[in-house]
Design a protein around this motif. Structure first.
Motif, short mmCIF file in Angstrom:
data_model
loop_
_atom_site.label_atom_id
_atom_site.label_comp_id
_atom_site.label_asym_id
_atom_site.label_seq_id
_atom_site.Cartn_x
_atom_site.Cartn_y
_atom_site.Cartn_z
N GLY A 70 62.54 69.52 69.86
CA GLY A 70 61.99 68.60 70.83
C GLY A 70 63.04 68.23 71.86
N PRO A 71 62.61 67.65 72.96
CA PRO A 71 63.57 67.27 74.01
C PRO A 71 64.44 66.10 73.58
CG PRO A 71 61.36 66.52 74.56
CD PRO A 71 61.23 67.34 73.31
N ASN A 72 65.50 65.88 74.33
CA ASN A 72 66.37 64.73 74.08
C ASN A 72 65.53 63.45 74.12
OD1 ASN A 72 68.60 66.34 73.93
ND2 ASN A 72 69.29 65.94 76.02
N GLY A 73 65.82 62.56 73.18
CA GLY A 73 65.12 61.28 73.15
C GLY A 73 63.76 61.31 72.49
N SER A 74 63.41 62.44 71.85
CA SER A 74 62.08 62.55 71.26
C SER A 74 62.01 62.05 69.82
CB SER A 74 61.56 63.99 71.35
OG SER A 74 62.39 64.86 70.60
N GLY A 75 63.16 61.63 69.24
CA GLY A 75 63.14 61.04 67.91
C GLY A 75 63.69 61.92 66.79
N LYS A 76 64.24 63.08 67.11
CA LYS A 76 64.75 63.99 66.07
C LYS A 76 65.85 63.34 65.23
CE LYS A 76 65.97 67.14 68.97
NZ LYS A 76 65.71 66.50 70.25
N THR A 77 66.81 62.71 65.88
CA THR A 77 67.91 62.07 65.15
C THR A 77 67.39 60.90 64.33
OG1 THR A 77 69.59 62.77 66.72
CG2 THR A 77 70.08 60.79 65.44
N THR A 78 66.48 60.14 64.87
CA THR A 78 65.89 59.03 64.12
C THR A 78 65.19 59.56 62.88
OG1 THR A 78 65.65 57.70 66.12
CG2 THR A 78 64.27 57.10 64.24
N ILE A 79 64.45 60.65 63.00
CA ILE A 79 63.77 61.24 61.84
C ILE A 79 64.79 61.69 60.81
CG2 ILE A 79 62.36 63.20 61.05
CD1 ILE A 79 60.83 62.92 63.77
N ALA A 80 65.87 62.34 61.24
CA ALA A 80 66.91 62.77 60.30
C ALA A 80 67.48 61.57 59.55
CB ALA A 80 68.02 63.52 61.04
N ARG A 81 67.72 60.49 60.25
CA ARG A 81 68.28 59.29 59.62
C ARG A 81 67.27 58.60 58.71
NH1 ARG A 81 71.83 57.10 64.74
NH2 ARG A 81 73.43 58.71 64.55
N LEU A 82 66.00 58.65 59.08
CA LEU A 82 64.96 58.10 58.20
C LEU A 82 64.86 58.92 56.92
CD1 LEU A 82 62.21 57.39 60.88
CD2 LEU A 82 63.30 55.65 59.43
N LEU A 83 64.90 60.24 57.04
CA LEU A 83 64.80 61.10 55.86
C LEU A 83 65.98 60.92 54.92
CD1 LEU A 83 63.41 64.41 57.42
CD2 LEU A 83 62.15 62.66 56.14
N SER A 84 67.16 60.64 55.49
CA SER A 84 68.35 60.45 54.66
C SER A 84 68.49 59.02 54.16
CB SER A 84 69.60 60.83 55.45
OG SER A 84 69.84 59.88 56.47
N HIS A 85 67.59 58.16 54.58
CA HIS A 85 67.60 56.73 54.25
C HIS A 85 68.78 56.00 54.88
CE1 HIS A 85 64.11 57.04 51.71
NE2 HIS A 85 64.66 58.04 51.04
N ALA A 86 69.38 56.59 55.92
CA ALA A 86 70.39 55.88 56.69
C ALA A 86 69.72 54.82 57.57
CB ALA A 86 71.20 56.85 57.55
N LEU A 87 68.44 55.02 57.86
CA LEU A 87 67.61 54.04 58.56
C LEU A 87 66.36 53.79 57.73
CD1 LEU A 87 67.40 55.29 62.29
CD2 LEU A 87 68.61 53.27 61.45
N MET A 88 65.78 52.62 57.90
CA MET A 88 64.53 52.30 57.23
C MET A 88 63.44 52.15 58.30
SD MET A 88 65.56 52.51 54.22
CE MET A 88 64.04 52.12 53.37
N PRO A 89 62.23 52.63 58.01
CA PRO A 89 61.15 52.48 58.98
C PRO A 89 60.67 51.04 59.05
CG PRO A 89 60.30 53.44 56.95
CD PRO A 89 61.80 53.31 56.79
N ILE A 90 60.04 50.69 60.17
CA ILE A 90 59.43 49.35 60.25
C ILE A 90 58.08 49.36 59.55
CG2 ILE A 90 60.67 48.66 62.32
CD1 ILE A 90 57.96 49.07 63.83
N SER A 91 57.48 50.56 59.44
CA SER A 91 56.25 50.69 58.66
C SER A 91 56.15 52.12 58.16
CB SER A 91 55.01 50.33 59.51
OG SER A 91 54.85 51.25 60.55
N GLY A 92 55.38 52.29 57.12
CA GLY A 92 55.21 53.61 56.52
C GLY A 92 56.18 53.81 55.37
#
Length: 170
Positions: free
Chosen positions: A34-56
């Motif tokens: 995906g293009p820059n800013g499309s959420g790829k890094t956020t998804i990687a961090r969510l999958l690794s539990h380095a970030l937590m989702p606000i929902s889901g």
């Protein structure tokens, strides 16, 4: 297995990931494009539990167990801070994620990429070219005792030959 159900993550008013659903079976490799800013890094961090989702919900399981996960950040220097690669390797050994056999394997693999461990091990991340640092971190963590390895922008800064060798390695 990687399972994401209706995952949403925002940064202030900006939605980075909106209602993501994933169902990746055990043992699969997958990539996000995906293009820059499309959420790829956020998804990687969510999958690794380095970030937590606000929902889901995000679940990683292997044989109904929570796996140990390593994430190679798109900016590996952030992972090391002011530590050298040798210090990072020593921490992996101390935590039981790396052993002597795998250290030797890493050094051999680095050598095959024309990266002499002896000349980089004591350098700070800012003293190393991005491609050398990125490849070294990927090789180190790929040889550790982690169940899942997530690579964020793994080919950024790599040449065609380095990218091909990395793909062949995996």
């Amino acid at each position: 297995m990687i399972l994401a159900k209706s995952v949403t993550k925002t940064y202030g008013d900006q939605v980075a990931v909106d209602e993501l659903d994933l169902d990746i079976p055990k043992g699969q490799f997958f990539g996000l494009l995906g293009p820059n800013g499309s959420g790829k890094t956020t998804i990687a961090r969510l999958l690794s539990h380095a970030l937590m989702p606000i929902s889901g919900e995000v679940k990683l399981t292997i044989s109904d167990q929570n796996p140990s996960v390593a994430l190679v950040d798109q900016f590996p220097e952030r992972m090391l801070g002011i530590s050298s690669l040798k210090t990072f390797l020593d921490q992996l050994i101390a935590s039981g994620k790396m052993d002597a056999y795998h250290v030797a394997t890493c050094i051999n693999v680095l050598q095959s990429h024309h990266i002499p461990w002896e000349s980089i091990q004591d350098k700070l991340p800012v003293e190393l070219p991005w491609n050398i640092l990125r490849l070294t971190m990927i090789i180190l963590l790929a040889n550790c005792n982690y169940d899942v390895l997530i690579l964020d922008e793994p080919t950024f800064g790599l040449g065609t030959e380095q990218t091909r060798k990395m793909v062949d390695y995996f």
